[in-house]
Design a protein around this motif. Structure first.
Motif, PDB file in Angstrom:
ATOM      1  N   ASN A 151       8.558  52.859  86.321  1.00 18.24           N
ATOM      2  CA  ASN A 151       8.263  51.672  86.067  1.00 18.24           C
ATOM      3  C   ASN A 151       9.537  51.212  85.213  1.00 18.24           C
ATOM      4  O   ASN A 151      10.171  50.165  85.404  1.00 18.24           O
ATOM      5  N   MET A 152      10.020  52.128  84.293  1.00 17.55           N
ATOM      6  CA  MET A 152      11.034  51.553  83.303  1.00 17.55           C
ATOM      7  C   MET A 152      12.135  51.648  84.204  1.00 17.55           C
ATOM      8  O   MET A 152      13.176  50.838  83.908  1.00 17.55           O
ATOM      9  N   GLU A 153      12.428  52.980  85.108  1.00 15.39           N
ATOM     10  CA  GLU A 153      13.768  52.699  85.943  1.00 15.39           C
ATOM     11  C   GLU A 153      13.751  51.546  86.936  1.00 15.39           C
ATOM     12  O   GLU A 153      14.882  50.864  86.992  1.00 15.39           O
ATOM     13  N   ALA A 154      12.711  50.971  87.237  1.00 14.90           N
ATOM     14  CA  ALA A 154      12.392  49.960  88.282  1.00 14.90           C
ATOM     15  C   ALA A 154      12.830  48.504  87.430  1.00 14.90           C
ATOM     16  O   ALA A 154      13.770  47.528  87.934  1.00 14.90           O
ATOM     17  N   MET A 155      12.266  48.632  86.114  1.00 15.42           N
ATOM     18  CA  MET A 155      12.578  47.394  85.235  1.00 15.42           C
ATOM     19  C   MET A 155      14.068  47.327  85.032  1.00 15.42           C
ATOM     20  O   MET A 155      14.561  46.105  84.970  1.00 15.42           O
ATOM     21  N   SER A 156      14.785  48.418  84.592  1.00 24.60           N
ATOM     22  CA  SER A 156      16.113  48.524  84.417  1.00 24.60           C
ATOM     23  C   SER A 156      16.943  48.229  85.467  1.00 24.60           C
ATOM     24  O   SER A 156      18.186  47.525  85.303  1.00 24.60           O
ATOM     25  N   LYS A 157      16.494  47.978  86.699  1.00 20.86           N
ATOM     26  CA  LYS A 157      17.397  47.841  87.878  1.00 20.86           C
ATOM     27  C   LYS A 157      17.074  46.514  88.312  1.00 20.86           C
ATOM     28  O   LYS A 157      17.706  45.722  89.198  1.00 20.86           O
ATOM     29  N   MET A 158      16.285  45.672  87.670  1.00 18.35           N
ATOM     30  CA  MET A 158      15.980  44.268  88.195  1.00 18.35           C
ATOM     31  C   MET A 158      16.881  43.321  87.583  1.00 18.35           C
ATOM     32  O   MET A 158      17.397  43.341  86.519  1.00 18.35           O
ATOM     33  N   THR A 159      17.126  42.362  88.514  1.00 15.30           N
ATOM     34  CA  THR A 159      17.998  41.290  88.023  1.00 15.30           C
ATOM     35  C   THR A 159      17.292  40.135  87.167  1.00 15.30           C
ATOM     36  O   THR A 159      16.062  40.263  86.895  1.00 15.30           O
ATOM     37  N   ASP A 160      18.167  39.437  86.412  1.00 18.65           N
ATOM     38  CA  ASP A 160      17.631  38.375  85.657  1.00 18.65           C
ATOM     39  C   ASP A 160      16.725  37.368  86.334  1.00 18.65           C
ATOM     40  O   ASP A 160      15.776  37.043  85.810  1.00 18.65           O
ATOM     41  N   GLU A 161      17.092  37.210  87.603  1.00 19.21           N
ATOM     42  CA  GLU A 161      16.385  36.262  88.545  1.00 19.21           C
ATOM     43  C   GLU A 161      14.797  36.816  88.861  1.00 19.21           C
ATOM     44  O   GLU A 161      13.790  36.431  88.793  1.00 19.21           O
ATOM     45  N   ASP A 162      14.889  38.222  89.073  1.00 16.54           N
ATOM     46  CA  ASP A 162      13.589  38.917  89.165  1.00 16.54           C
ATOM     47  C   ASP A 162      12.855  39.174  87.972  1.00 16.54           C
ATOM     48  O   ASP A 162      11.574  38.871  88.192  1.00 16.54           O
ATOM     49  N   ARG A 163      13.285  39.135  87.085  1.00 10.97           N
ATOM     50  CA  ARG A 163      12.795  39.141  85.693  1.00 10.97           C
ATOM     51  C   ARG A 163      11.879  38.025  85.443  1.00 10.97           C
ATOM     52  O   ARG A 163      10.721  37.909  84.940  1.00 10.97           O
ATOM     53  N   ALA A 164      12.923  36.796  85.722  1.00  4.12           N
ATOM     54  CA  ALA A 164      12.285  35.418  85.765  1.00  4.12           C
ATOM     55  C   ALA A 164      10.957  35.330  86.473  1.00  4.12           C
ATOM     56  O   ALA A 164      10.013  34.669  86.086  1.00  4.12           O
ATOM     57  N   LYS A 165      11.195  35.696  87.513  1.00  2.44           N
ATOM     58  CA  LYS A 165      10.055  35.703  88.682  1.00  2.44           C
ATOM     59  C   LYS A 165       8.715  36.372  88.144  1.00  2.44           C
ATOM     60  O   LYS A 165       7.501  35.917  88.345  1.00  2.44           O
ATOM     61  N   LEU A 166       8.977  37.654  87.783  1.00  2.00           N
ATOM     62  CA  LEU A 166       7.962  38.561  87.193  1.00  2.00           C
ATOM     63  C   LEU A 166       7.339  38.031  85.947  1.00  2.00           C
ATOM     64  O   LEU A 166       5.923  37.718  85.931  1.00  2.00           O
ATOM     65  N   ASP A 167       8.053  37.213  85.102  1.00  2.29           N
ATOM     66  CA  ASP A 167       7.182  36.380  84.000  1.00  2.29           C
ATOM     67  C   ASP A 167       6.666  35.502  84.292  1.00  2.29           C
ATOM     68  O   ASP A 167       5.479  35.161  83.610  1.00  2.29           O
ATOM     69  N   GLU A 168       6.990  34.627  85.383  1.00  7.62           N
ATOM     70  CA  GLU A 168       6.286  33.541  85.709  1.00  7.62           C
ATOM     71  C   GLU A 168       4.912  33.924  86.300  1.00  7.62           C
ATOM     72  O   GLU A 168       3.964  33.309  86.075  1.00  7.62           O
ATOM     73  N   ILE A 169       4.848  35.236  87.168  1.00  7.75           N
ATOM     74  CA  ILE A 169       3.706  35.638  87.683  1.00  7.75           C
ATOM     75  C   ILE A 169       2.542  35.971  86.714  1.00  7.75           C
ATOM     76  O   ILE A 169       1.378  35.600  86.620  1.00  7.75           O
ATOM     77  N   PHE A 170       3.299  36.706  85.495  1.00  6.77           N
ATOM     78  CA  PHE A 170       2.253  37.121  84.324  1.00  6.77           C
ATOM     79  C   PHE A 170       1.706  36.013  83.709  1.00  6.77           C
ATOM     80  O   PHE A 170       0.466  35.764  83.369  1.00  6.77           O
TER      81      PHE A 170
END
Length: 240
Positions: A214-233
């Protein structure tokens, strides 16, 4: 004492001795019935016995014979009602009856007491051909069935087994069956001592691997992907 009195006394003594003898015979335990067994190949123990418990002896035998991989898909950890755990050959999920929904195959037990799984067949038993697919490599619990040893006494775990009472068992056969039951008890004890520790270690390793992934996957996420994930949460929290 007159002769008549002596005769009466002797008669009373004999009568008392007879009563004591009769009472002793009635209180003595009757000899236990001799255990005899010969498998009738009815295969009920394969088709209706439920989960098959695995021991260290089984694992070592399969490793020597190079067949461990054949059993791997069927291994599972079973949480017993008393809180203990066993390594088992998990039975295949029974086919749903008409009108019933199909049960999830991910967990064929689902917390159901083992007593309710007695009609579930062994996954390595071919019911159509009435044949064990791994007979030469069958587990100890199959080799000793229906006789078990609890550390002190031998126990018949299935009094309805058709093979009980069948003629043809020699003294050597009985001795071998008892020895197998003792080995089963010893090897199952070994497994039940080791399994909780191994299960804990494996569970911890799995969790650590998941966290690392999970940590490796998070480190490879783009800012756009992080924003989408935050929106889902965020949406998920609002729905709650």
């Amino acid at each position: 004492m007159s002769e008549d009195d002596k005769e009466t006394q002797k008669s009373d003594i004999k009568e008392n001795e007879k009563e004591e003898s009769t009472e002793k015979e009635s209180t003595e335990e009757k000899p236990k019935a001799k255990f005899t067994f010969k498998c009738t190949r009815c295969d009920a123990c394969c088709a209706e016995r439920g989960p098959i418990v695995i021991t260290m002896w089984d694992l070592e035998m399969w490793a020597r014979n190079g067949v461990v991989a054949n059993f791997m898909p069927y291994f599972d950890i079973y949480q017993k009602p008393d809180g203990g755990i066993d390594l088992i050959l998990k039975p295949l999920a029974p086919q749903p009856k008409e009108g019933e929904e199909e049960k999830s195959t991910k967990d064929p037990f689902g917390g159901v007491p083992i007593e309710e799984l007695l009609d579930v067949k062994c996954p390595l038993y071919n019911k159509d051909d009435k044949k064990c697919l791994v007979y030469e490599n069958r587990p100890l619990s199959c080799r000793t069935y229906p006789l078990e040893f609890d550390g002190k006494n031998f126990i018949v775990v299935d009094a309805d087994c058709p093979g009980i009472g069948e003629e043809g068992m020699t003294k050597e056969d009985l001795k071998e069956m008892r020895e197998t039951a003792k080995i089963m008890h010893y090897e199952l004890t070994r497994m039940r001592i080791a399994l909780p520790v191994l299960n804990q270690l494996i569970s911890q390793k799995v969790m650590m691997d998941l966290m690392r992934q999970n940590m490796e996957a998070m480190s490879k996420m783009t800012d756009e992907d992080r924003a989408k994930l935050d929106e889902i949460f965020k949406k998920d929290r609002e729905d709650q």
